[in-house]
Design a protein around this motif. Structure first.
Motif: not given
Length: 336
Positions: A182, A178, A98, A94
């Motif tokens: 993240v 995200l 990004t 991930p």
């Protein structure tokens, strides 16, 4: 607000545009070339570099190429020796996505602008009304028109920085998935607080210049960082050194691109980007023109930042120390 009135007028004009046969051909060609070069991090980096070589008044293109190199280095770090020890693939991927999504989106928006400007030069008339077809913000159409008339190189570079960071704010930085996978993770918080993430401009002499990235999720922080990086990249005492690095060093996505100049006998610890990542297909997501939401901030975002001596931004020793510090922490976590 004067600016907002201008953008509203542009939005109304866009509704009435009728393109000629030749203009439709231009649009088709620009679309094809944008898709052609928006394949992966390497193709984007090289496209920006090549464009700057032909149009060096568009300084943002060189800035974009050097920041794109940094994105590649961060991507391959995730498949390098140390991050593979620290994080399983489900957490690394991930983070890669990004970087990939943000850079794909910026290129998809910016490269048509660059090609429309190039066409305008070729035909010696402004063709910026074509930008509507690429869903480019009314803000940038107005800025290109202003540049065509006034040739304000610094203002255009700042405007492109403002545009790109607004462009990715909602679909990337405010992306729910995200945020969870993240930006909301301990890994991201650790890097952010520890200033382990940097944007680096290397030289062939092995010196590194740049800034650490802090508070990346905040739009104002990213625009301020972009302006600082632009000042550094075009510092009269340093810009030729950065350009020499760019022209001499083929981008591979690996940190070895610049580490080879810092340490002459260093082993490669990060792989070639194309050896570890496939081409990722993306679908453009249409979003509302950001300028109608954020116009009130434009005067602040346009402010020039104070000039600082670029030599003071050499971070070679600091960066190497930070890398060793991170590697030590990863090793400690792994073997405890």
């Amino acid at each position: 607000m004067k600016d907002l009135t201008l953008y509203k007028e542009l939005r109304e004009k866009r509704l009435k545009y009728k393109y000629s046969f030749q203009e439709n051909n231009f649009i088709t060609t620009i679309r094809k070339n944008t898709v052609k070069y928006n394949v992966d991090n390497i193709s984007r980096t090289k496209a920006y570099e090549a464009y700057y070589g032909q149009n060096n008044e568009i300084r943002w293109a060189f800035l974009a190429s050097m920041v794109s190199r940094n994105a590649g280095w961060n991507m391959t770090d995730l498949e390098g020796k140390w991050f593979k020890l620290a994080l399983e693939w489900q957490k690394r991927y991930p983070i890669f996505m990004t970087y990939e999504l943000a850079n794909w989106m910026i290129f998809n928006d910016a490269y048509p602008q660059l090609l429309v400007y190039e066409l305008s030069k070729e035909y010696n008339k402004p063709l910026f009304h074509l930008l509507k077809e690429f869903h480019v913000s009314c803000f940038m159409e107005a800025e290109w028109e202003y540049f065509w008339e006034k040739r304000d190189i610094a203002r255009l570079m700042t405007s492109l920085i403002i545009n790109e960071q607004n462009l990715i704010q909602e679909p990337v930085l405010h992306n729910r998935k995200l945020k969870r996978k993240v930006f909301g993770t301990r890994v991201y918080a650790f890097q952010d607080l520890g200033h382990f993430s940097c944007v680096i401009f290397p030289t062939l002499k092995g010196k590194l210049y740049g800034y650490s990235v802090h508070g990346f999720q905040k739009l104002h922080n990213r625009i301020a960082l972009g302006k600082k990086l632009a000042n550094l990249l075009f510092d009269p005492a340093l810009s030729q050194s950065f350009l020499d690095f760019s022209e001499y060093t083929e981008p591979t996505g690996s940190r070895y691109d610049y580490e080879q100049y810092v340490h002459k006998e260093i082993f490669r610890e990060t792989p070639f980007l194309r050896a570890v990542y496939p081409v990722i297909p993306h679908q453009p997501s249409l979003q509302e023109d950001w300028v109608f939401r954020e116009a009130r901030h434009l005067s602040k975002w346009r402010e020039m930042i104070p000039y600082t001596n670029g030599e003071e931004k050499e971070i070679t020793k600091w960066f190497i120390h930070k890398q060793h510090q991170m590697h030590s922490l990863i090793a400690l976590k792994k073997w405890l």
